[in-house]
Design an enzyme around this catalytic site. Sequence first.
Site, short mmCIF file in Angstrom:
data_model
loop_
_atom_site.label_atom_id
_atom_site.label_comp_id
_atom_site.label_asym_id
_atom_site.label_seq_id
_atom_site.Cartn_x
_atom_site.Cartn_y
_atom_site.Cartn_z
N ARG A 84 0.83 -1.21 0.00
CA ARG A 84 0.00 0.00 0.00
C ARG A 84 0.86 1.26 0.00
O ARG A 84 0.56 2.24 -0.70
CB ARG A 84 -0.93 -0.01 1.21
CG ARG A 84 -1.85 1.21 1.31
CD ARG A 84 -2.90 1.04 2.39
NE ARG A 84 -3.62 2.29 2.60
CZ ARG A 84 -3.54 3.04 3.71
NH1 ARG A 84 -2.78 2.65 4.72
NH2 ARG A 84 -4.21 4.16 3.81
N HIS A 88 0.71 3.97 -3.03
CA HIS A 88 0.28 5.35 -2.81
C HIS A 88 1.37 6.35 -3.15
O HIS A 88 1.06 7.51 -3.49
CB HIS A 88 -0.19 5.53 -1.37
CG HIS A 88 -1.55 4.97 -1.13
ND1 HIS A 88 -2.47 5.56 -0.29
CD2 HIS A 88 -2.16 3.86 -1.63
CE1 HIS A 88 -3.60 4.84 -0.29
NE2 HIS A 88 -3.42 3.81 -1.09
N TRP A 233 -10.54 -8.34 2.33
CA TRP A 233 -11.20 -8.70 1.08
C TRP A 233 -11.24 -10.22 0.89
O TRP A 233 -12.14 -10.73 0.24
CB TRP A 233 -10.47 -8.08 -0.12
CG TRP A 233 -10.63 -6.61 -0.26
CD1 TRP A 233 -11.60 -5.95 -0.98
CD2 TRP A 233 -9.80 -5.58 0.27
NE1 TRP A 233 -11.41 -4.60 -0.92
CE2 TRP A 233 -10.31 -4.33 -0.16
CE3 TRP A 233 -8.64 -5.59 1.08
CZ2 TRP A 233 -9.72 -3.11 0.19
CZ3 TRP A 233 -8.06 -4.38 1.42
CH2 TRP A 233 -8.59 -3.17 0.99
#
Length: 325
Positions: A84, A88, A233
Amino acid sequence: VITSNLRGGSSRLFSSANVRNVFTQSGFRFVAGGTTAAALFGLGISAVQCADVKPDWAKVKDDVRAVLDEDDYDDGSIGPVLVRLAWHCAGTYDAKSKTGGSDGATMRFPPEANHGANAGLLEARKRLEKIKAANPGLSYADLYILASYVAIEEMGGPKIPFRPGRTDAPSGEWCTPDGRLPGADMGTKPGTIAHIKEIFYRMGLSDQEIVALVGAHALGRCHTDRSGYTGPWTRAPTTFSNEYFRLLIETKWVKKQWKGPLQYENVDGGDLMMLPADLALVEDQDFKLWVETYAKDEKRFFTDFAKAYAKLTELGCKNLAYRPI
């Protein structure tokens, strides 16, 4: 130019041919001709890329592997948050203005460090500090991206060839404006689909690359104290696989009944989640084609993801090595 030698303390002439500092609105390039460059520009050693020091890349990779397992963090691994972090950093790129991207590691500074989409990523940056300190010549920008490559491979994903050469911006002056990363919900299905395409097309990415990259949602989970959403998820959030796509296609998703923002949960247990932006991948026919492809063919997903992720993390980088390490 007279400058003090950081090693010996003596003063000597240091010509502009040996040290160049080029910063423009369309990006930046910083080449230091030795450790004296830090004194020349009034910067700490960590703010420059020293041309006479090359990282031991095998050691850097081993150092990243050594910190991945952490029993008290989320699902026992910091691998997902490292992905992540890199995503980003790279996802701020704008193809039209040639700004943003992973070069510069500008998330170290406000205001970018405080952008809402980056909430919680201080945890990833803090854990990489000791690796940065232990490896002379290593830029934060290269470290953030390489750490994600190593994490993806260690979690069962594809091996992605890494090309170093990113440099570190000296201050937050080079941060990109807020709003360049994709949001989870634009209020309507058409609005969310349009938003996803606008964000990724701005970077120069295709529908296929969009879907392949979002497949990284096989990893990690959402946190109410960061994004406002909650849950994983998949049921294996530290394993890289095509499970995210299979669940999108095969599972029935209903609105979660809670006081938080709109998200969806699986009918068969309520232990998983999907964001409105996730479901957009099966609501748009251009996206759905690739969701179905990757749900059936994990090998194809791994191949396409590796290509798309390398492209994403190299966007805007001007001085990468010709050959991967």
